[in-house]
Enzyme design. Structure first.
Site, PDB file in Angstrom:
ATOM      1  N   LYS A   1     -10.166  -0.632  10.850  1.00 44.20           N
ATOM      2  CA  LYS A   1     -10.212  -1.832  10.009  1.00 44.20           C
ATOM      3  C   LYS A   1     -10.552  -3.077  10.832  1.00 44.20           C
ATOM      4  CE  LYS A   1      -7.236   0.019   6.476  1.00 44.20           C
ATOM      5  NZ  LYS A   1      -7.998   0.522   5.324  1.00 44.20           N
TER       6      LYS A   1
ATOM      7  N   GLN B   1      -4.266  -4.940   7.080  1.00 44.79           N
ATOM      8  CA  GLN B   1      -5.254  -5.882   6.543  1.00 44.79           C
ATOM      9  C   GLN B   1      -5.147  -7.261   7.188  1.00 44.79           C
ATOM     10  OE1 GLN B   1      -7.696  -5.002   4.752  1.00 44.79           O
ATOM     11  NE2 GLN B   1      -7.010  -3.011   4.021  1.00 44.79           N
TER      12      GLN B   1
ATOM     13  N   CYS C   1      -4.633   2.454  -3.693  1.00 43.33           N
ATOM     14  CA  CYS C   1      -3.382   2.974  -3.103  1.00 43.33           C
ATOM     15  C   CYS C   1      -2.267   1.944  -3.248  1.00 43.33           C
ATOM     16  CB  CYS C   1      -3.543   3.354  -1.638  1.00 43.33           C
ATOM     17  SG  CYS C   1      -4.725   4.655  -1.383  1.00 43.33           S
TER      18      CYS C   1
ATOM     19  N   HIS D   1       0.871  -1.171   0.000  1.00 39.93           N
ATOM     20  CA  HIS D   1       0.000   0.000   0.000  1.00 39.93           C
ATOM     21  C   HIS D   1       0.919   1.235   0.000  1.00 39.93           C
ATOM     22  CE1 HIS D   1      -2.774   2.986   1.805  1.00 39.93           C
ATOM     23  NE2 HIS D   1      -3.770   2.174   1.502  1.00 39.93           N
TER      24      HIS D   1
ATOM     25  N   ASP E   1       3.345  -3.897   8.029  1.00 39.42           N
ATOM     26  CA  ASP E   1       2.079  -3.198   7.843  1.00 39.42           C
ATOM     27  C   ASP E   1       0.979  -4.237   8.050  1.00 39.42           C
ATOM     28  OD1 ASP E   1      -0.275  -2.231   6.853  1.00 39.42           O
ATOM     29  OD2 ASP E   1       0.557  -1.454   4.980  1.00 39.42           O
TER      30      ASP E   1
HETATM   31  N1  PLP Z   1      -1.758  -0.498   4.688  1.00 39.34           N
HETATM   32  C1  PLP Z   1      -2.689  -1.238   4.108  1.00 39.34           C
HETATM   33  C2  PLP Z   1      -2.339  -2.611   3.610  1.00 39.34           C
HETATM   34  C3  PLP Z   1      -3.983  -0.737   3.954  1.00 39.34           C
HETATM   35  O1  PLP Z   1      -4.922  -1.477   3.370  1.00 39.34           O
HETATM   36  C4  PLP Z   1      -4.275   0.556   4.432  1.00 39.34           C
HETATM   37  C5  PLP Z   1      -5.609   1.148   4.237  1.00 39.34           C
HETATM   38  O2  PLP Z   1      -6.374   0.752   3.389  1.00 39.34           O
HETATM   39  C6  PLP Z   1      -3.264   1.275   5.051  1.00 39.34           C
HETATM   40  C7  PLP Z   1      -2.023   0.721   5.172  1.00 39.34           C
HETATM   41  C8  PLP Z   1      -3.515   2.640   5.603  1.00 39.34           C
HETATM   42  O3  PLP Z   1      -4.391   2.551   6.680  1.00 39.34           O
HETATM   43  P1  PLP Z   1      -4.978   3.875   7.340  1.00 39.34           P
HETATM   44  O4  PLP Z   1      -5.581   4.664   6.217  1.00 39.34           O
HETATM   45  O5  PLP Z   1      -5.986   3.359   8.309  1.00 39.34           O
HETATM   46  O6  PLP Z   1      -3.856   4.577   7.984  1.00 39.34           O
END
Ligand code: PLP
Length: 426
Positions: free
Chosen positions: A246, A223, A384, A143, A220
């Site tokens: 999430k 998910q 993203c 992401h 990260d």
């Molecule tokens: N990393 C992953 C794999 C994501 O799917 C997301 C959000 O969709 C993020 C990071 C960013 O999360 P946040 O917008 O809650 O900071």
């Protein structure tokens, strides 16, 4: 008159956490009021859980009650309201610690979410460890929030950002990842579960490879937490970033897990109230972690609400919930695969929560708009994850993403909707 207090103790259901009733999707759905609505006479099919999950009534009620009865600032007040809020806020930290099996509650830093957690590591640990000519390794699966902070760090420090490729199924090439590690590699940042393809990355293998070469690993976990049991000690990672929204909690709150010995040596992220020990104009000393990284008034209600969401999960038969989700993903893959003209993007053997697809020349935004008319909410776009789109040489995908409150009927509705889209364009 006694002051009202808001209990953040576990609900009656949560008290049974050692003996949860077997997972029952019908009764679980009743806990999420938003699912019980219609648009254009059709019941809502919510399949955008990778973007954000819906909130159970207990979390919604809690936020209401907090602002109605308990709102006050934490860590400073000597009066009962403030002490109760402080206790609940710190209680939420303990709940999160236990949920991901961190060794110590001081290893949990509250942040705004995964994005801020990763930026925090880049700005502190990253700046401390990465210098001119050094290297940071990410993957093609990430992401943007696990690419951009490292790109910015590397640009600022004169370092080089490298990335390990994925194969056409969407698995990270671990041999290539290992091959990228040199004596200049200062850290590896990698997703546990891909938001665009659903790939589950074998994090323990990644950590073994990295630690074998004394390279720290930032995960990260945005998910992963909603779909898999996460045990940071078992994974062996150095940092693990995640978001409350999430995992059925409020937006605007998340956390960073960091090994305490690493947090302890890291400089502050932001300066302000609460994160100091002593301030003079000549010298400032900083508080120990996690307080050092929580400058200013945090999202108090959000943090406690995150804890209430964790109570909700603990009261569920989580294993049953995850199995149900797995079944949904299998069923969705089989059902959609039968549709002529539909291509599933991302076919890794181990997947969680996400099914991306395209319909040839039909733009994913058109798919999303037409499905919306059927009251089916999916996400369309690059998610993203533009490097992933570049890998498949596509601008975007349509993405259905699941939570345990989804049903096979939701997937049948999705399949029907997709067939309608195809009929319209044929
Ligand atoms: N990393 C992953 C794999 C994501 O799917 C997301 C959000 O969709 C993020 C990071 C960013 O999360 P946040 O917008 O809650 O900071």
């Amino acid at each position: 008159m006694s002051l009202p207090t808001v209990s953040t103790e576990k609900s009656a259901a949560a008290i049974n956490e050692d003996r949860p009733t077997p997972f029952d999707v019908k009764s679980v759905r009743a806990d999420f009021p938003i699912l019980n609505q219609e648009a254009a006479g059709k019941s809502l099919v919510y399949l955008d859980n990778a973007a954000t999950t819906q909130k159970p009534q207990s979390v919604i009620d809690y936020l209401n009650r907090y602002y109605a009865l308990q709102n006050s600032n934490i860590h400073r007040g000597v009066y009962r309201l403030s002490e109760a809020a402080t206790e609940a806020y710190e209680g939420a930290r303990h709940k999160i610690q236990r949920f991901i099996n961190a060794a110590d509650h001081r290893e949990i830093v509250f942040t705004r979410g995964t994005t801020e957690s990763i930026n925090l590591v880049a700005e502190t640990f990253g700046k401390m460890r990465v210098g001119q000519g050094d290297e940071v390794v990410v993957t093609e699966l990430e992401h943007h929030s696990n690419i951009v902070p490292w790109y910015l760090l590397c640009r600022e420090q004169g370092a080089v950002l490298r990335h390990a490729p994925i194969d056409d199924r969407g698995d990270v090439d671990l041999d290539a990842l290992e091959g990228l590690i040199t004596d200049r590699t200062r850290l590896i940042a990698i997703a546990h579960v891909s938001n665009s393809l659903g790939t589950v990355v074998p994090i323990r293998n990644v950590v073994d490879i990295a630690h074998g070469k004394e390279v720290p690993v930032v995960i990260d976990g945005a998910q992963a937490l909603p779909h898999l049991p996460v045990d940071v000690q078992d994974l062996g990672c150095d940092f693990y970033a995640f978001s409350g929204h999430k995992v059925f909690g409020p937006t605007g709150i998340g956390a960073l897990y960091g090994r305490y010995d690493l947090l302890k040596e890291m400089p502050p992220y932001q300066g302000g109230g609460s994160m100091i020990q002593k301030v003079t104009f000549d010298e400032i000393t900083f508080a120990d972690p996690p307080t050092r990284f929580e400058a200013g008034t945090p999202d108090i209600a959000g943090a406690i609400g995150f804890g209430v969401a964790i109570d909700y999960l603990n009261a569920l038969d989580l294993e049953g919930a995850f199995n149900h989700e797995h079944d949904l993903l299998d069923y969705a893959a089989r059902t959609l695969d039968e549709i002529d003209g539909l291509r599933i993007i991302g076919t890794a053997e181990h997947k969680a929560g996400v099914l991306s697809f395209d319909l040839g020349d039909i733009h994913p935004h058109d798919i999303g708009t037409i499905l919306d008319q059927e009251s089916i909410a999916i996400r369309t776009g690059h998610h993203c994850a533009q490097p992933v789109m570049a890998h498949y040489d596509i601008p975007a995908t349509a993405r259905a993403s699941f939570a345990f409150y989804n049903t096979r009927e939701d997937i049948d509705r999705l399949a029907l909707g997709v067939r309608k889209v195809l009929d319209l364009f044929r």
